[in-house]
Design a protein around this motif. Structure first.
Motif: not given
Length: 496
Positions: A139-142, A156-159, A170-173, A178-181
Motif C-alpha cells: 500500500r502506498g500514499a503521498i 487511509g484508502e489505497q493510493g 487528510a489526518l482528521l478521520p 496513525a500517528l505512530r504513538l
C-alpha cells in the motif's frame, strides 16, 4: 519546491518474499515462527493465514490446533531489515532518496520526481504495480510530511494522495494509531473515547502535554509539518569498475596481459583502501567490430591481491578472441565483500588460510566453476537439511558436526526401495533399488531421527547401516511404524 514524501507499507513483507523464492507456497497458508521465552510464536503470516485469523504474536501450538494443515518455517532474525534495505536500493530508479522504514515499510523523498511519470497519481500507480508484479502486497500514499504519508499508507484508502499543504484535512478521520504513538498513549486516548484524530487535534497543547506527555505532541507536530523528522536515505553503491582505452587496437596475448595487470593494480588499490576484496570479477574487451568478449573468475574468499587475481584470469586469457583488435578494456567487480584481516601471530604455523584459499581458487579455475564445494553443518534434524553450502572460505559453522555415523555420499532426495523384513524393528534381509536386488549380510541400527517439533508433519524415520555381499554399504531408513499403517522404505546414501 515543496517537500513530498511517499510511504510504502508491505503488508506481508517476509512471507511474500518467501513465496517469491518458493512459488509452490503461493496461495498456501504458512507462517514464520521464532522462539520467545521457550515458546514458538508466529512472527509473520502469509496472506491466506492472516485471512484465517492467524496473526503475529499467536503461539504456533494454538495455530496448529485451529488449522492442523498450516505450514511453519523458522523466522530469520534481521531478515526483514536486510530485505527493506535491498528494496530501498531498488527504489533508486524512482527517486535518489529512498530509505528503509522498519519494520515493514519504505519512505521515499520524491520531491521533483513525479512529473517524470506524468504526475503523482501515475508515479504512485507505477511504483506499486511494479512491486505487486514482483509478488508483494503493498500500500502506498503521498503527503507533505513523513508522518502524514505513513498514516495514509496504513490507515487511509489505497493510493491516497494528500494535496500540498492539506495533510491536516487528510489526518482528521484517521485513528490515533496513525500517528505512530506508543501503546501507553493509545490506551489513554482509548479510555477517553478518542477514536479519531479530529477529536483531539485542536485541544490546547498544555492539556495534551499534561495528560499524555511530549510524545503525542511530537508525533502530531511531525505529521502536520511543525516538527522536523530525521530522514536517512540509502546511498547508491559506487560500482567497482575500471576501464582502459587503447591508442591502438590490441591483438596479442601479451598486450591483453599488460592491460589486465594495470586494471587489477588500480582496482585492488581502491579495494585495499576500503578493506574489501573481490569474490567475483569479469574482464571485458570491446573489439573494433563492436563485439564484446569477456572472461569471469571467482574466489573462495575476498581478495585484493593483484598477483593472485591475475593468475586466475591468466588461465582464461586464451579464451578471449581479439579478432581485429580490442580498443577498450573493462574490469568489474561483480561481487565484493569485506576482507577478513588476519590476526598477527607470535610464531608461524603451517597451513596459512590465505595460501590455502588461493590454492583452492587456482584449482577451481582449472576444474571449472561449480566443481568445488564446501559445506557447513546446520541445526536441522532431517539429514538432507542438516548441511548447507558455505558462502565463503572464512565462514565458520554455527554448530558442530553430528557425532553419529553419516554416509560419504548423501542423496539429495531419498529414493524408494522395496524390502524383505523378518520382524518390525529388524533391518531388511534384502532390498530392491531400481530393479537391482541387494542382499544384506550385516546391519546396524535403528537410529531414530524425527523432525523438529514445530515442523513435525509426518512419522519419524528409523535409519539402518547395511552391508551387501560385495562389501557395499548403504544407509536406509523406514518412514513410519509397523502397526500404524504400512511403512515406506528409502535409500538415502552410500558409505562406499
Amino acid at each position: 519546491m515543496p517537500k513530498r514524501f511517499l510511504s510504502l507499507w508491505f503488508c506481508h513483507l517476509t512471507t511474500d518474499r518467501l513465496a517469491i523464492r518458493h512459488p509452490e507456497l503461493r496461495g498456501k497458508s504458512f507462517v514464520l515462527a521464532g522462539n520467545e521465552r521457550g515458546r514458538a510464536i508466529v512472527q509473520a503470516s502469509s496472506r491466506e493465514a492472516f485471512a484465517r485469523g492467524i496473526r503475529p504474536g499467536r503461539a504456533v501450538a494454538d495455530a496448529r490446533a485451529i488449522f492442523p494443515d498450516i505450514r511453519v518455517f523458522p523466522d530469520r532474525p534481521g531478515w526483514a531489515k536486510r530485505l527493506l534495505y535491498r528494496l530501498a536500493e531498488w527504489c533508486l530508479q524512482y527517486t535518489p532518496f529512498p530509505a528503509p522504514d522498519p519494520p515493514s515499510g519504505l519512505m521515499l523523498d520524491i520531491s521533483g520526481c513525479p512529473h517524470l511519470w506524468g504526475g503523482e497519481s501515475a508515479y504512485l500507480r507505477d511504483l506499486v504495480s511494479a512491486l505487486e508484479g514482483k509478488g508483494y502486497r503493498v500500500r502506498g500514499a503521498i503527503a507533505d510530511t513523513i508522518g502524514a504519508a505513513w498514516a495514509l499508507a496504513r490507515y487511509g484508502e489505497q493510493g491516497s494522495i494528500a494535496a500540498v499543504g492539506a495533510q491536516r484535512e487528510a489526518l482528521l478521520p484517521l485513528p490515533p494509531a496513525a500517528l505512530r504513538l506508543e501503546s501507553r498513549i493509545l490506551e489513554g486516548l482509548e479510555k477517553l473515547g478518542f477514536r479519531q484524530i479530529q477529536q483531539f487535534i485542536d485541544l490546547p497543547a498544555a492539556t495534551l502535554r499534561r495528560r499524555f506527555g511530549e510524545g503525542l505532541l511530537l508525533r502530531l507536530g511531525q505529521a502536520l509539518g511543525r516538527e522536523e523528522e530525521a530522514f536517512q536515505p540509502v546511498q547508491p553503491r559506487v560500482p567497482y569498475e575500471e576501464q582502459l582505452p587503447c591508442l591502438e587496437p590490441i591483438r596479442t596475448a601479451k598486450g591483453i596481459e599488460i592491460a589486465l595487470r594495470q586494471l587489477l593494480d588500480t582496482l585492488c588499490q581502491r579495494l585495499s583502501r576500503e578493506g574489501k576484496g573481490l569474490r567475483k570479477a569479469v574482464f571485458k574487451g570491446l573489439r573494433v567490430d563492436g563485439k564484446t568478449v569477456e572472461i569471469t573468475i571467482g574466489t573462495g574468499r575476498a581478495s585484493h591481491n593483484p598477483s593472485h587475481l591475475f593468475r586466475l584470469f591468466a588461465l582464461k586469457i586464451p579464451l578471449l578472441e581479439p579478432a581485429l583488435g580490442i580498443e577498450l578494456f573493462y574490469l568489474e567487480g561483480l561481487l565484493v565483500e569485506k576482507v577478513q584481516l588476519p590476526q598477527e601471530q607470535l610464531w608461524h604455523r603451517s597451513g596459512d588460510p590465505a595460501a590455502v584459499a588461493e590454492l583452492l581458487d587456482r584449482i577451481g579455475a582449472k576444474l571449472g566453476s561449480g566443481r568445488m564445494h564446501r559445506y557447513l553443518p546446520q541445526e536441522r534434524h532431517w539429514p538432507e537439511h542438516s548441511v548447507r553450502p558455505a558462502l565463503s572460505f572464512d565462514e565458520m559453522p554455527d554448530t558442530g558436526w553430528p557425532d553419529s555415523v553419516r554416509p560419504l555420499h548423501l542423496l539429495p532426495v531419498p529414493e524408494p526401495i522395496t524390502v524383505m523384513v523378518p520382524l518390525p524393528d529388524y533391518p531388511p534381509l534384502h532390498f530392491t533399488h531400481k530393479g537391482k536386488l541387494v542382499r544384506v549380510v550385516r546391519a546396524d541400527g535403528p537410529e531414530r531421527i524425527e523432525q523438529e517439533w514445530w515442523l513435525q508433519t509426518g512419522p519419524p524415520r528409523d535409519y539402518y547401516c547395511v552391508e551387501d555381499t560385495e562389501g557395499g554399504r548403504y544407509w536406509l531408513f523406514r518412514l513410519g511404524l509397523y502397526g500404524k499403517g504400512e511403512p515406506q522404505w528409502f535409500l538415502h546414501g552410500y558409505f562406499s
